[in-house]
Design an enzyme around this catalytic site. Structure first.
Site, PDB file in Angstrom:
ATOM      1  CG  LEU A   1      -8.265   9.234   5.523  1.00 28.18           C
ATOM      2  CD1 LEU A   1      -7.283   8.067   5.363  1.00 28.18           C
ATOM      3  CD2 LEU A   1      -9.375   8.831   6.480  1.00 28.18           C
TER       4      LEU A   1
ATOM      5  CG  LEU B   1     -11.454   1.266   0.389  1.00 29.95           C
ATOM      6  CD1 LEU B   1     -12.036   0.933  -0.977  1.00 29.95           C
ATOM      7  CD2 LEU B   1     -10.869   0.022   1.033  1.00 29.95           C
ATOM      8  CB  ALA B   2      -8.753   7.472   1.990  1.00 31.92           C
TER       9      ALA B   2
ATOM     10  CD  GLU C   1       5.070  -2.746  -0.818  1.00 32.89           C
ATOM     11  OE1 GLU C   1       5.122  -3.586  -1.742  1.00 32.89           O
ATOM     12  OE2 GLU C   1       6.071  -2.157  -0.396  1.00 32.89           O
TER      13      GLU C   1
ATOM     14  CE1 TYR D   1       0.443   2.514   1.032  1.00 34.62           C
ATOM     15  CE2 TYR D   1       1.683   0.472   0.817  1.00 34.62           C
ATOM     16  CZ  TYR D   1       0.484   1.149   0.803  1.00 34.62           C
ATOM     17  OH  TYR D   1      -0.687   0.459   0.566  1.00 34.62           O
TER      18      TYR D   1
ATOM     19  CB  SER E   1      -0.543  -2.943   2.111  1.00 31.42           C
ATOM     20  OG  SER E   1       0.403  -3.216   1.101  1.00 31.42           O
TER      21      SER E   1
ATOM     22  CB  VAL F   1       5.177  -1.836 -12.225  1.00 27.60           C
ATOM     23  CG1 VAL F   1       4.651  -3.166 -11.696  1.00 27.60           C
ATOM     24  CG2 VAL F   1       6.240  -2.061 -13.274  1.00 27.60           C
ATOM     25  CB  THR F   2       0.182  -3.884 -13.432  1.00 26.98           C
ATOM     26  OG1 THR F   2      -0.561  -2.936 -12.653  1.00 26.98           O
ATOM     27  CG2 THR F   2       0.784  -4.948 -12.536  1.00 26.98           C
TER      28      THR F   2
HETATM   29  P1  NAP Z   1      -5.648   4.452  -4.986  1.00 26.48           P
HETATM   30  O1  NAP Z   1      -6.199   4.140  -6.335  1.00 26.48           O
HETATM   31  O2  NAP Z   1      -4.342   5.159  -4.877  1.00 26.48           O
HETATM   32  O3  NAP Z   1      -6.764   5.287  -4.181  1.00 26.48           O
HETATM   33  C1  NAP Z   1      -6.438   5.947  -2.996  1.00 26.48           C
HETATM   34  C2  NAP Z   1      -7.620   6.820  -2.596  1.00 26.48           C
HETATM   35  O4  NAP Z   1      -7.284   7.546  -1.394  1.00 26.48           O
HETATM   36  C3  NAP Z   1      -8.001   7.895  -3.631  1.00 26.48           C
HETATM   37  O5  NAP Z   1      -9.401   7.979  -3.680  1.00 26.48           O
HETATM   38  C4  NAP Z   1      -7.396   9.150  -3.042  1.00 26.48           C
HETATM   39  O6  NAP Z   1      -8.036  10.333  -3.460  1.00 26.48           O
HETATM   40  C5  NAP Z   1      -7.660   8.912  -1.572  1.00 26.48           C
HETATM   41  N1  NAP Z   1      -6.886   9.779  -0.680  1.00 26.48           N
HETATM   42  C6  NAP Z   1      -5.561  10.017  -0.680  1.00 26.48           C
HETATM   43  N2  NAP Z   1      -5.227  10.861   0.309  1.00 26.48           N
HETATM   44  C7  NAP Z   1      -6.379  11.171   0.966  1.00 26.48           C
HETATM   45  C8  NAP Z   1      -6.700  11.999   2.071  1.00 26.48           C
HETATM   46  N3  NAP Z   1      -5.778  12.706   2.719  1.00 26.48           N
HETATM   47  N4  NAP Z   1      -7.983  12.058   2.478  1.00 26.48           N
HETATM   48  C9  NAP Z   1      -8.956  11.375   1.824  1.00 26.48           C
HETATM   49  N5  NAP Z   1      -8.721  10.587   0.743  1.00 26.48           N
HETATM   50  C10 NAP Z   1      -7.443  10.490   0.333  1.00 26.48           C
HETATM   51  O7  NAP Z   1      -5.503   3.104  -4.120  1.00 26.48           O
HETATM   52  P2  NAP Z   1      -6.187   1.673  -4.339  1.00 26.48           P
HETATM   53  O8  NAP Z   1      -5.308   0.851  -5.202  1.00 26.48           O
HETATM   54  O9  NAP Z   1      -7.612   1.854  -4.672  1.00 26.48           O
HETATM   55  O10 NAP Z   1      -6.049   1.072  -2.868  1.00 26.48           O
HETATM   56  C11 NAP Z   1      -7.058   1.270  -1.884  1.00 26.48           C
HETATM   57  C12 NAP Z   1      -6.461   1.071  -0.502  1.00 26.48           C
HETATM   58  O11 NAP Z   1      -5.921  -0.240  -0.397  1.00 26.48           O
HETATM   59  C13 NAP Z   1      -5.313   2.006  -0.160  1.00 26.48           C
HETATM   60  O12 NAP Z   1      -5.369   2.247   1.228  1.00 26.48           O
HETATM   61  C14 NAP Z   1      -4.075   1.193  -0.472  1.00 26.48           C
HETATM   62  O13 NAP Z   1      -2.977   1.645   0.289  1.00 26.48           O
HETATM   63  C15 NAP Z   1      -4.536  -0.179  -0.056  1.00 26.48           C
HETATM   64  N6  NAP Z   1      -3.932  -1.320  -0.740  1.00 26.48           N
HETATM   65  C16 NAP Z   1      -3.928  -1.366  -2.104  1.00 26.48           C
HETATM   66  C17 NAP Z   1      -3.425  -2.494  -2.736  1.00 26.48           C
HETATM   67  C18 NAP Z   1      -3.419  -2.605  -4.235  1.00 26.48           C
HETATM   68  O14 NAP Z   1      -2.703  -3.467  -4.759  1.00 26.48           O
HETATM   69  N7  NAP Z   1      -4.210  -1.802  -4.955  1.00 26.48           N
HETATM   70  C19 NAP Z   1      -2.959  -3.569  -1.966  1.00 26.48           C
HETATM   71  C20 NAP Z   1      -3.022  -3.490  -0.582  1.00 26.48           C
HETATM   72  C21 NAP Z   1      -3.527  -2.365   0.023  1.00 26.48           C
HETATM   73  P3  NAP Z   1      -7.582  11.102  -4.818  1.00 26.48           P
HETATM   74  O15 NAP Z   1      -8.318  10.405  -5.938  1.00 26.48           O
HETATM   75  O16 NAP Z   1      -8.055  12.487  -4.553  1.00 26.48           O
HETATM   76  O17 NAP Z   1      -6.103  10.969  -4.936  1.00 26.48           O
HETATM   77  O1  F7E Z   2       5.563  -1.752  -7.952  1.00 22.27           O
HETATM   78  C1  F7E Z   2       8.755  -2.642  -9.611  1.00 22.27           C
HETATM   79  C2  F7E Z   2       8.850  -1.951  -8.274  1.00 22.27           C
HETATM   80  O2  F7E Z   2       4.485   0.493  -7.823  1.00 22.27           O
HETATM   81  C3  F7E Z   2       5.636  -3.150  -8.066  1.00 22.27           C
HETATM   82  C4  F7E Z   2       0.504  -0.387  -4.138  1.00 22.27           C
HETATM   83  O3  F7E Z   2      -0.838  -0.606  -4.506  1.00 22.27           O
HETATM   84  O4  F7E Z   2       0.913  -2.745  -4.051  1.00 22.27           O
HETATM   85  C5  F7E Z   2       1.352  -1.537  -4.637  1.00 22.27           C
HETATM   86  O5  F7E Z   2       2.702  -1.283  -4.288  1.00 22.27           O
HETATM   87  C6  F7E Z   2       7.076  -3.576  -8.328  1.00 22.27           C
HETATM   88  C7  F7E Z   2       8.098  -2.941  -7.389  1.00 22.27           C
HETATM   89  O6  F7E Z   2       3.432  -1.518  -6.651  1.00 22.27           O
HETATM   90  C8  F7E Z   2       8.824  -0.022 -12.114  1.00 22.27           C
HETATM   91  O7  F7E Z   2      10.202  -1.742  -7.906  1.00 22.27           O
HETATM   92  C9  F7E Z   2       9.837  -1.909 -11.759  1.00 22.27           C
HETATM   93  O8  F7E Z   2       8.988  -3.920  -6.921  1.00 22.27           O
HETATM   94  O9  F7E Z   2       3.310  -1.371  -9.081  1.00 22.27           O
HETATM   95  P1  F7E Z   2       4.153  -0.958  -7.938  1.00 22.27           P
HETATM   96  P2  F7E Z   2       3.930  -1.819  -5.160  1.00 22.27           P
HETATM   97  O10 F7E Z   2       5.107  -1.022  -4.777  1.00 22.27           O
HETATM   98  O11 F7E Z   2       4.032  -3.304  -5.035  1.00 22.27           O
HETATM   99  C10 F7E Z   2       0.955  -2.779  -2.626  1.00 22.27           C
HETATM  100  C11 F7E Z   2       0.395  -4.104  -2.169  1.00 22.27           C
HETATM  101  C12 F7E Z   2       0.323  -1.602  -1.989  1.00 22.27           C
HETATM  102  O12 F7E Z   2      -0.225  -1.684  -0.894  1.00 22.27           O
HETATM  103  C13 F7E Z   2       0.582  -0.272  -2.619  1.00 22.27           C
HETATM  104  O13 F7E Z   2      -0.387   0.688  -2.210  1.00 22.27           O
HETATM  105  O14 F7E Z   2       7.425  -3.163  -9.639  1.00 22.27           O
HETATM  106  N1  F7E Z   2       8.937  -1.725 -10.759  1.00 22.27           N
HETATM  107  N2  F7E Z   2       9.786  -0.857 -12.607  1.00 22.27           N
HETATM  108  C14 F7E Z   2       8.305  -0.576 -10.948  1.00 22.27           C
HETATM  109  N3  F7E Z   2       7.311   0.020 -10.237  1.00 22.27           N
HETATM  110  C15 F7E Z   2       6.821   1.202 -10.713  1.00 22.27           C
HETATM  111  N4  F7E Z   2       5.820   1.814 -10.051  1.00 22.27           N
HETATM  112  N5  F7E Z   2       7.325   1.796 -11.856  1.00 22.27           N
HETATM  113  C16 F7E Z   2       8.323   1.216 -12.590  1.00 22.27           C
HETATM  114  O15 F7E Z   2       8.770   1.764 -13.594  1.00 22.27           O
END
Ligand code: NAP
Ligand code: F7E
Length: 323
Positions: free
Chosen positions: A57, A78-79, A125, A147, A123, A187-188
């Protein structure tokens, strides 16, 4: 056969979306960045059926040339640098990939074929320090991390290109979605992996940060269906996708440990290292538009999600221990 290009195919959502699109008869092209070791773990089972190409990207040329060569009708962006704590350590990189990366994709679409439909992974977030509860499409943003700030940029540039250049660009504002394929630092998954390790005698404790923060957690396999559905509508729009329920990290722990016959109070240690400089305390969606327009609803409830993740980690680690 329609062609879809997925950036971030090696990630959690990329793998589920690729499975969904293949099941619908798409030709699936996945963009993955170059690494010195292969990280195709989540898509290993799909490699015979998809085309994986190198791209990044941060590199405009790679985006332009992949659209020219593979001619997708749909692009799912999605990246991202998606781990919130890393965004404080690498804020400029997070902005370059997670924010400006969206502009580069939009520019590539505008120059190569402005009919391509784009899904942008926005997101919850972005809601950050929430100004209303629950959060819906019209809720103002108040991001709390680099982020979150980068995702707000990605959202608005998507809306701006829709309005400026008439692109079919949608912003899916997805709340947290998890699965056995979630990265181990979130965290999950940290909890499900930690519980399984404790159950097998591999670890004695699990160190976590803030147990009181609350999230709207769903199953990733459900959420990729909403992504696809957004691109099948007559007009591009923004959609909030979530379960409408909120649970604390503490509740997640209680169910996860309880599922293995353990009490989380005996194993969880709170550790300042995992607290954040600014926290998002409470997220809960109001996903009625997704239900009404997309016909979307979650199929996995909170308890099913937690137990599915713990069971998967237990099975994976049992296999590792045996070998
Ligand atoms: P993820 O598991 O962290 O996957 C992120 C992907 O982006 C990986 O394939 C990663 O490649 C790739 N990437 C990172 N930097 C890049 C770059 N510079 N160029 C090309 N690819 C790159 O995230 P996910 O949970 O599947 O989430 C997918 C998308 O939804 C993300 O944009 C995330 O921010 C957004 N999102 C996620 C959630 C959620 O709860 N999961 C909620 C809302 C939004 P590598 O494998 O090489 O690291
Ligand atoms: O944290 C608390 C932490 O890192 C959830 C990404 O997919 O969802 C994700 O972001 C909560 C936070 O996810 C630990 O402080 C406690 O309040 O699992 P997380 P996130 O920050 O919500 C959003 C929607 C995205 O878009 C993002 O890409 O859990 N927490 N103890 C912890 N979190 C982590 N990671 N580790 C701990 O030990």
């Amino acid at each position: 056969m329609p062609t879809a290009l997925i950036t971030g195919i090696t990630g959690q959502d990329g793998s589920y979306l690729a499975e969904l699109l293949l099941s619908k008869g798409y030709r699936v092209i996945g963009m993955a960045r170059r690494a010195s070791t292969m990280n195709h773990e989540r898509i290993q089972h799909l490699l015979d059926n998809i085309i994986v190409i190198q791209g990044d990207l941060t590199d405009q040329g790679s985006l332009l040339s992949m659209l020219e060569e593979y001619k997708p009708e749909e692009v799912y962006n999605l990246a991202a640098q998606s781990f919130v704590p890393t965004s404080w350590n690498q804020p400029a990189l997070t902005g370059d990939v997670t924010a400006l990366g969206v502009t580069r994709i939009l520019e590539a679409i505008r120059f190569v074929n402005s009919k391509i439909r784009l899904y942008q992974a926005s997101s919850s977030e972005m809601f950050g320090k929430v100004v209303e509860v629950p959060q819906q499409e019209s809720t103002p943003f108040y991001p709390r991390s680099p982020y979150g700030v980068a995702k707000v940029y990605g959202h608005w540039i998507t809306v701006n290109y829709r309005e400026s250049f008439n692109l079919f660009a949608v912003s899916g504002i997805l709340f947290n979605h998890e699965s056995p394929r979630r990265g181990l630092e979130f965290v999950t998954r940290k909890i499900s992996d930690g519980v399984a390790r404790i159950k097998l005698g591999l670890n004695k404790e699990l160190r976590l940060g803030n147990l009181e923060s609350r999230r709207d957690w769903g199953f990733a396999g459900d959420y990729v269906k909403a992504m696809w559905s957004m691109l099948q509508q007559d007009a591009p729009d923004n959609f909030v996708v979530g379960t409408g329920e909120t649970h604390s990290v503490r509740e997640f722990c209680a169910i996860a440990f309880g599922h293995m016959g353990l009490d989380y109070n005996d194993y969880v240690v709170q550790d300042q290292r995992f607290y954040r400089p600014a926290e998002v305390d409470l997220l809960v969606s109001h996903p009625s538009k997704a239900g009404r327009v997309l016909g979307w609803e979650p199929t996995v409830d909170f308890k099913q999600l937690v137990t599915m993740m713990v069971d998967a980690d237990l099975a994976r680690l049992q296999l590792l221990v045996r070998n």
